[in-house]
Design a protein around this motif. Structure first.
Motif, PDB file in Angstrom:
ATOM      1  N   ALA A   1       4.814   1.729   1.255  1.00 53.58           N
ATOM      2  CA  ALA A   1       5.473   2.613   0.295  1.00 53.58           C
ATOM      3  C   ALA A   1       4.869   4.003   0.405  1.00 53.58           C
ATOM      4  O   ALA A   1       3.779   4.175   0.941  1.00 53.58           O
ATOM      5  CB  ALA A   1       5.294   2.088  -1.125  1.00 53.58           C
ATOM      6  N   THR A   2       5.563   4.985  -0.121  1.00 54.66           N
ATOM      7  CA  THR A   2       4.924   6.273  -0.359  1.00 54.66           C
ATOM      8  C   THR A   2       4.535   6.338  -1.829  1.00 54.66           C
ATOM      9  O   THR A   2       5.100   5.654  -2.670  1.00 54.66           O
ATOM     10  CB  THR A   2       5.838   7.463  -0.036  1.00 54.66           C
TER      11      THR A   2
ATOM     12  N   PRO B   1       0.832  -1.213   0.000  1.00 57.83           N
ATOM     13  CA  PRO B   1       0.000   0.000   0.000  1.00 57.83           C
ATOM     14  C   PRO B   1       0.864   1.260   0.000  1.00 57.83           C
ATOM     15  O   PRO B   1       1.942   1.295   0.585  1.00 57.83           O
ATOM     16  CB  PRO B   1      -0.788  -0.128   1.301  1.00 57.83           C
ATOM     17  N   ASN B   2       0.373   2.282  -0.684  1.00 58.11           N
ATOM     18  CA  ASN B   2       1.110   3.546  -0.793  1.00 58.11           C
ATOM     19  C   ASN B   2       0.486   4.599   0.113  1.00 58.11           C
ATOM     20  O   ASN B   2      -0.681   4.966  -0.046  1.00 58.11           O
ATOM     21  CB  ASN B   2       1.101   4.037  -2.239  1.00 58.11           C
ATOM     22  N   ALA B   3       1.275   5.094   1.049  1.00 60.44           N
ATOM     23  CA  ALA B   3       0.824   6.080   2.033  1.00 60.44           C
ATOM     24  C   ALA B   3       1.264   7.479   1.628  1.00 60.44           C
ATOM     25  O   ALA B   3       2.028   7.668   0.679  1.00 60.44           O
ATOM     26  CB  ALA B   3       1.384   5.722   3.402  1.00 60.44           C
TER      27      ALA B   3
ATOM     28  N   VAL C   1      17.309   8.770   7.183  1.00 56.99           N
ATOM     29  CA  VAL C   1      16.108   9.005   8.004  1.00 56.99           C
ATOM     30  C   VAL C   1      15.227   7.758   8.078  1.00 56.99           C
ATOM     31  O   VAL C   1      14.109   7.823   8.584  1.00 56.99           O
ATOM     32  CB  VAL C   1      15.287  10.220   7.515  1.00 56.99           C
ATOM     33  N   GLY C   2      15.736   6.629   7.585  1.00 53.65           N
ATOM     34  CA  GLY C   2      15.062   5.360   7.834  1.00 53.65           C
ATOM     35  C   GLY C   2      14.441   4.648   6.660  1.00 53.65           C
ATOM     36  O   GLY C   2      13.829   3.587   6.841  1.00 53.65           O
ATOM     37  N   ALA C   3      14.570   5.170   5.443  1.00 53.76           N
ATOM     38  CA  ALA C   3      13.999   4.475   4.287  1.00 53.76           C
ATOM     39  C   ALA C   3      14.755   3.183   4.030  1.00 53.76           C
ATOM     40  O   ALA C   3      15.989   3.151   4.054  1.00 53.76           O
ATOM     41  CB  ALA C   3      14.049   5.359   3.046  1.00 53.76           C
TER      42      ALA C   3
ATOM     43  N   VAL D   1      10.404   4.617  -0.463  1.00 54.45           N
ATOM     44  CA  VAL D   1      10.029   5.993  -0.809  1.00 54.45           C
ATOM     45  C   VAL D   1      10.112   6.215  -2.311  1.00 54.45           C
ATOM     46  O   VAL D   1      11.145   5.935  -2.936  1.00 54.45           O
ATOM     47  CB  VAL D   1      10.951   7.000  -0.087  1.00 54.45           C
ATOM     48  N   ASP D   2       9.046   6.740  -2.888  1.00 57.83           N
ATOM     49  CA  ASP D   2       9.056   7.134  -4.288  1.00 57.83           C
ATOM     50  C   ASP D   2       9.713   8.508  -4.385  1.00 57.83           C
ATOM     51  O   ASP D   2       9.150   9.499  -3.912  1.00 57.83           O
ATOM     52  CB  ASP D   2       7.621   7.175  -4.826  1.00 57.83           C
TER      53      ASP D   2
END
Length: 268
Positions: free
Chosen positions: A43-44, A23-25, A106-108, A83-84
């Protein structure tokens, strides 16, 4: 934690784990809801995140705002986040490399990086620059080719051109292949069989059933801006009803206040 999340995320693309439904947030709250719903990773969506920050999609989001948004998401998540980063927000491979390294910091656990309408060599150079900037820091690079999405004019068939590009990106250091706009099952089979990277497709009209995609070799399905569009579409119609003196859409079924508050109060 970043190394552990990278390992977990990479493993989710392997066949024994089945197909990764991703899912993309667009912010910390949506990401946490998706995690609580059972998503093994989040995911973003570049469009959704840009819209949530007040910018149009398509490279308009300032990198500093991207980093701030990602930091807020990783602060609350226990599962890996990818992250996209569109085209890296720059034509300079060195600048893209620096931004990717900052996202990892930062954690990706992973990123998407696209070729768009540019020459494939540029994305390959960006991927090489990312690997150089990361040094020993792990990061799953999902290389996106827009042959299908943009209906690019290419030599050979779209499937053949996509495979050629993706092999170039893998040689540069990519870990995964993303082909948005790909919906024909025979071409899913052709592309997945034509390379060794796990194939990511995107939910859109005409996409076959998930079981059929998995049988054809796809390893990841993401949903792009659809969750944002569904959520904000409902919000818009609810407010339109309110402005017509109808409160019912706002007083019906919805997320429980206490449950949501608890979800974001829980220790990470």
């Amino acid at each position: 934690m970043q190394t552990l999340h990278h390992q977990q995320f990479a493993q989710l693309h392997q066949a024994p784990h089945g197909i990764l439904l991703l899912p993309n947030a667009w912010d910390a709250a949506s990401a946490k809801i998706f995690e609580a719903s059972g998503a093994p990773a989040v995911a973003t969506s570049s469009a959704s995140l840009a819209w949530a920050c007040g910018y149009a999609d398509g490279g308009a989001l300032p990198p500093d705002e991207l980093l701030d948004a990602v930091a807020r998401i990783t602060r609350v998540l226990k599962v890996p986040l990818t992250v996209d980063m569109e085209d890296g927000y720059s034509d300079s491979p060195a600048e893209v490399g620096r931004l990717a390294a900052e996202l990892a910091a930062v954690g990706a656990a992973g990123i998407n990086l696209e070729d768009g309408s540019a020459a494939p060599a540029l994305l390959a150079d960006k991927i090489k620059a990312i690997r150089s900037a990361l040094k020993s820091t792990p990061l799953f690079i999902n290389a996106r080719t827009d042959v299908y999405l943009r209906k690019l004019k290419v030599e050979g068939t779209p499937a053949q051109a996509s495979i050629a590009r993706l092999k170039l990106y893998q040689q540069a250091g990519a870990d995964g292949a993303f082909v948005p706009g790909l919906t024909a099952l025979p071409e899913v089979t052709e592309i997945s069989a034509g390379m060794t990277m796990p194939l990511n497709v995107m939910a859109m009209p005409g996409l076959p059933a998930i079981a059929a995609l998995q049988a054809a070799g796809a390893r990841r399905v993401s949903v792009g801006p659809a969750p944002f569009q569904v959520a904000y579409g409902h919000a818009r119609t609810s407010i339109e009803a309110l402005l017509k003196q109808d409160l019912s859409p706002l007083l019906g079924a919805k997320l429980d206040y206490s449950a949501m508050n608890t979800l974001l109060s829980a220790p990470r």
